[in-house]
Scaffold this active site. Structure first.
Site, PDB file in Angstrom:
ATOM      1  N   GLY A   1     110.572  21.297 -47.399  1.00  0.00           N
ATOM      2  CA  GLY A   1     110.005  20.393 -48.389  1.00  0.00           C
ATOM      3  C   GLY A   1     109.342  19.211 -47.717  1.00  0.00           C
ATOM      4  O   GLY A   1     108.359  19.365 -47.029  1.00  0.00           O
ATOM      5  N   ARG A   2     109.890  18.035 -47.896  1.00  0.00           N
ATOM      6  CA  ARG A   2     109.303  16.797 -47.365  1.00  0.00           C
ATOM      7  C   ARG A   2     107.886  16.634 -47.887  1.00  0.00           C
ATOM      8  O   ARG A   2     106.942  16.404 -47.139  1.00  0.00           O
ATOM      9  CB  ARG A   2     109.316  16.788 -45.833  1.00  0.00           C
ATOM     10  CG  ARG A   2     110.692  17.007 -45.260  1.00  0.00           C
ATOM     11  CD  ARG A   2     110.722  16.842 -43.776  1.00  0.00           C
ATOM     12  NE  ARG A   2     111.245  15.536 -43.436  1.00  0.00           N
ATOM     13  CZ  ARG A   2     111.935  15.275 -42.335  1.00  0.00           C
ATOM     14  NH1 ARG A   2     112.166  16.223 -41.458  1.00  0.00           N
ATOM     15  NH2 ARG A   2     112.385  14.072 -42.091  1.00  0.00           N
ATOM     16  N   HIS A   3     107.744  16.790 -49.181  1.00  0.00           N
ATOM     17  CA  HIS A   3     106.453  16.581 -49.834  1.00  0.00           C
ATOM     18  C   HIS A   3     106.688  16.344 -51.321  1.00  0.00           C
ATOM     19  O   HIS A   3     107.801  16.531 -51.816  1.00  0.00           O
ATOM     20  CB  HIS A   3     105.524  17.786 -49.614  1.00  0.00           C
ATOM     21  CG  HIS A   3     106.035  19.066 -50.176  1.00  0.00           C
ATOM     22  ND1 HIS A   3     106.479  20.121 -49.395  1.00  0.00           N
ATOM     23  CD2 HIS A   3     106.212  19.464 -51.456  1.00  0.00           C
ATOM     24  CE1 HIS A   3     106.888  21.100 -50.181  1.00  0.00           C
ATOM     25  NE2 HIS A   3     106.739  20.733 -51.437  1.00  0.00           N
ATOM     26  N   ALA A   4     105.608  15.956 -51.998  1.00  0.00           N
ATOM     27  CA  ALA A   4     105.589  15.898 -53.463  1.00  0.00           C
ATOM     28  C   ALA A   4     104.375  16.691 -53.925  1.00  0.00           C
ATOM     29  O   ALA A   4     103.464  16.973 -53.138  1.00  0.00           O
ATOM     30  CB  ALA A   4     105.487  14.452 -53.935  1.00  0.00           C
TER      31      ALA A   4
ATOM     32  N   ARG B   1     110.574  15.604 -52.481  1.00  0.00           N
ATOM     33  CA  ARG B   1     111.795  16.393 -52.321  1.00  0.00           C
ATOM     34  C   ARG B   1     111.961  16.847 -50.876  1.00  0.00           C
ATOM     35  O   ARG B   1     110.986  17.145 -50.184  1.00  0.00           O
ATOM     36  CB  ARG B   1     111.838  17.586 -53.278  1.00  0.00           C
ATOM     37  CG  ARG B   1     111.215  18.892 -52.841  1.00  0.00           C
ATOM     38  CD  ARG B   1     109.705  18.880 -52.800  1.00  0.00           C
ATOM     39  NE  ARG B   1     109.075  18.351 -53.994  1.00  0.00           N
ATOM     40  CZ  ARG B   1     108.776  19.079 -55.066  1.00  0.00           C
ATOM     41  NH1 ARG B   1     109.015  20.357 -55.064  1.00  0.00           N
ATOM     42  NH2 ARG B   1     108.154  18.541 -56.090  1.00  0.00           N
TER      43      ARG B   1
END
Ligand code: TYD
Length: 143
Positions: free
Chosen positions: A57-60, A105
């Site tokens: 993840g580590r993105h929106a 997230r």
């Protein structure tokens, strides 16, 4: 022009209980778009073989809504809607996490053999991702 971003309808990430059919043969969970999740399902992907120390993840997303479930094993999802951070431990196939947009997230602490199943409301488009945390913070602050 950057349009204002708000988590969909002001919604926060939340757990959805999916229908589950359990008997001596095992357990079956089922999902129908617009019935069990609040969108038409346009894409499904799953993540496997994640080392225990890895984070996904580590993105929106700007637009895409997702529902995340642990089809096998367990993992933890950290969410931030720019207002209040939240943490969800997913460890049962019938517990799914609805992630509105835009919500940052990160997924961590995968158990061995975990399967992260994701239902998405739209196709994969890289331009629809926000991968820079600072950019995400500025966008939700501006919204
Ligand atoms: P990435 O966004 O890094 O995965 P995660 O969200 O789990 O951290 O995606 C990994 C690769 O997979 C990247 O090259 C983009 C590609 N990808 C697709 O081609 N289609 C998809 O639906 C998704 C989610 C990713």
């Amino acid at each position: 022009m950057t349009r204002p971003l708000r988590a969909t309808g002001g919604a926060r990430p939340q757990i959805l209980r999916l229908p589950e059919f359990r008997d001596l043969r095992g357990c079956l969970s089922a999902v129908e778009g617009l019935r069990d999740v609040p969108f038409a399902i346009e894409r499904v992907y799953w993540i496997t073989s994640v080392p225990p120390s890895a984070r996904r993840g580590r993105h929106a997303h700007r637009d895409v809504l997702e529902v995340i479930a642990a089809a096998a094993g367990s993992f933890t999802v950290d969410c931030d809607d720019g207002d209040s951070p939240s943490e969800f431990s997913l460890h049962a196939p019938s517990d799914a996490l609805l992630v509105p947009a835009p919500v940052w997230r990160e997924v961590r602490d995968f158990s061995p053999g975990a399967v992260c199943l994701v239902l998405a409301s739209g196709p994969y488009r890289e331009e629809e991702y926000i991968r820079d945390r600072e950019e995400f913070s500025q966008l939700v602050d501006a919204g």
